[in-house]
Design a protein around this motif. Sequence first.
Motif, short mmCIF file in Angstrom:
data_model
loop_
_atom_site.label_atom_id
_atom_site.label_comp_id
_atom_site.label_asym_id
_atom_site.label_seq_id
_atom_site.Cartn_x
_atom_site.Cartn_y
_atom_site.Cartn_z
N LEU A 296 5.68 -23.53 8.12
CA LEU A 296 6.24 -23.57 6.77
C LEU A 296 5.48 -22.75 5.73
N PRO A 297 4.18 -22.48 5.91
CA PRO A 297 3.56 -21.57 4.94
C PRO A 297 4.27 -20.22 4.84
N LEU A 298 5.05 -19.87 5.85
CA LEU A 298 5.79 -18.61 5.82
C LEU A 298 6.87 -18.61 4.74
N VAL A 299 7.21 -19.81 4.22
CA VAL A 299 8.16 -19.86 3.11
C VAL A 299 7.59 -20.58 1.89
N THR A 300 6.46 -21.27 2.04
CA THR A 300 5.89 -21.98 0.90
C THR A 300 4.77 -21.19 0.22
N GLU A 301 4.07 -20.34 0.97
CA GLU A 301 3.05 -19.51 0.35
C GLU A 301 3.72 -18.39 -0.46
N GLN A 302 3.02 -17.88 -1.43
CA GLN A 302 3.60 -16.88 -2.33
C GLN A 302 3.72 -15.51 -1.66
N GLN A 303 4.74 -14.78 -2.10
CA GLN A 303 4.92 -13.37 -1.74
C GLN A 303 5.05 -13.15 -0.24
N ILE A 304 5.94 -13.93 0.39
CA ILE A 304 6.32 -13.70 1.78
C ILE A 304 7.83 -13.61 1.84
N ALA A 305 8.34 -12.53 2.40
CA ALA A 305 9.78 -12.31 2.48
C ALA A 305 10.20 -12.15 3.94
N LEU A 306 9.93 -13.18 4.72
CA LEU A 306 10.30 -13.18 6.14
C LEU A 306 11.82 -13.17 6.28
N THR A 307 12.32 -12.46 7.29
CA THR A 307 13.76 -12.49 7.57
C THR A 307 14.08 -13.22 8.86
N HIS A 308 13.22 -13.10 9.89
CA HIS A 308 13.49 -13.70 11.19
C HIS A 308 12.21 -14.34 11.74
N LEU A 309 12.34 -15.55 12.27
CA LEU A 309 11.28 -16.22 13.01
C LEU A 309 11.80 -16.46 14.42
N ILE A 310 11.03 -16.02 15.42
CA ILE A 310 11.47 -16.12 16.81
C ILE A 310 10.57 -17.10 17.56
N VAL A 311 11.14 -18.22 17.96
CA VAL A 311 10.41 -19.25 18.69
C VAL A 311 10.41 -18.89 20.17
N GLY A 312 9.25 -18.91 20.79
CA GLY A 312 9.18 -18.58 22.21
C GLY A 312 8.04 -19.32 22.88
N ALA A 313 8.06 -19.16 24.16
CA ALA A 313 9.03 -18.41 24.94
C ALA A 313 9.78 -19.39 25.85
N PHE A 314 11.12 -19.21 25.87
CA PHE A 314 11.94 -19.97 26.80
C PHE A 314 11.86 -19.32 28.18
N HIS A 315 11.76 -20.16 29.20
CA HIS A 315 11.71 -19.68 30.57
C HIS A 315 12.79 -20.39 31.38
N VAL A 316 13.65 -19.60 31.99
CA VAL A 316 14.76 -20.12 32.79
C VAL A 316 14.32 -20.15 34.25
N HIS A 317 14.59 -21.26 34.94
CA HIS A 317 14.13 -21.43 36.31
C HIS A 317 15.29 -21.48 37.29
N LYS B 5 16.43 -16.54 9.44
CA LYS B 5 17.12 -16.68 10.71
C LYS B 5 16.11 -17.11 11.78
N VAL B 6 16.38 -18.23 12.41
CA VAL B 6 15.50 -18.74 13.46
C VAL B 6 16.13 -18.45 14.81
N MET B 7 15.41 -17.73 15.63
CA MET B 7 15.90 -17.32 16.94
C MET B 7 15.01 -17.88 18.04
N GLY B 8 15.47 -17.78 19.26
CA GLY B 8 14.65 -18.11 20.41
C GLY B 8 14.35 -16.84 21.19
N MET B 9 13.25 -16.84 21.89
CA MET B 9 12.89 -15.71 22.76
C MET B 9 12.95 -16.17 24.21
N VAL B 10 13.57 -15.37 25.04
CA VAL B 10 13.62 -15.65 26.47
C VAL B 10 12.82 -14.60 27.21
N GLY B 11 11.96 -15.03 28.14
CA GLY B 11 11.26 -14.09 28.99
C GLY B 11 9.84 -13.85 28.55
N GLY B 12 9.50 -12.58 28.34
CA GLY B 12 8.13 -12.21 28.02
C GLY B 12 7.32 -11.91 29.27
#
Length: 354
Positions: free
Chosen positions: A43-64, A97-104
């Motif tokens: 949350l500091p990415l939106v509560t701290e001053q002077q940050i203009a994030l557009t996308h946060l990517i949560v990872g990593a998802f792994h498919v088995h 925009k909150v996304m997921g990451m697959v792989g890596g």
Amino acid sequence: MKSIYIWGDQDRHLVSNAHPEVPRLVIYYQTTHDSDGLPISMLPLVTEQQIALTHLIVGAFHVHSNGTIHLNDFPPDAPLFATVWNETRVMQSAGIKVMGMVGGAAEGSFHKSTLDGDTATFENTYAPLHDAIATHNLDGIDLDVEEAMSQAGITRLVRRLRADFGPDFTITQAPVAHALMGTGRRNLSGFDYAALERDAGADIAFYNTQFYNGFGDMRSGRHYDRVVDAGWHPRRVVVGQLTSPAHGTGFVPHAQLAATIRALRERYGEIGGVMGWEYFNGEPGGLRRPWRWAQTMTAILRPDAVPVLRMAKGTAEALNQAWVVSAIAGAGLGGIDDLSRLAPNVNYMSMVNS
């Protein structure tokens, strides 16, 4: 097990000061807990001053191959991730925009035994990915293919995601820069990105291109120019950078990166933006203030596009509860025996402003 959402959609407070997406500021969020097993707040990415994030990517998802899915080492619905999924909803309420990451780097998700398999294999392993995206209300998915995958397989996956999640769902790729520079270059993915762009480019929003670890660098604009010369539109190519030298080779000091970005924007009018791998220890703030990387990038890219978070008291209280759930789950992993330490180290109540 169902996801642990402690607050509902009625608690969202949308911002009104929308800004253009380009140039994008993207950051990956993979390390969810610190060395003690305590949650690392995004949350500091939106509560701290002077940050203009557009996308946060949560990872990593792994498919088995057995039809299961993990987020890093645990099922996505594990109590460990209660803070992650409650905080991502707050991020979305701030217009991120909150996304997921697959792989890596961990291979297997795009193998013949999983998402690159025959029809039956694909359906069996795609289903939990689909469910994870839907359950956690992700705005998109980043396909980080770092193993050999067929051309038909990646095209099928992109088209299926678009068909299932509609036109507003963001699909991105994460190639190394060399993979976009033309034939004969080093490519971790196996397939041809130029061919993918021809076949399914309309369904791919942009490319989180890795200009580090020997696959390209940004000490100058030379490698970015090669990507553009190979036919890629600058607005579709996001400059991928390490947020800390601890993550690999090719970390570019921020003053030097700023000069490179400025020159590229003058040359091309605009570029796709900047991406950082990853959040938890970004420079210059390090482990204590990792969001300062995003502040620095905002000053370079998007100084006039800072969003405003609106948070209600009920949302803050729910975030406190979620933090404790995550901390209890992570305490054993971090070796914490004194559960009295498991009070939130994030002051959610101070964020209340509506």
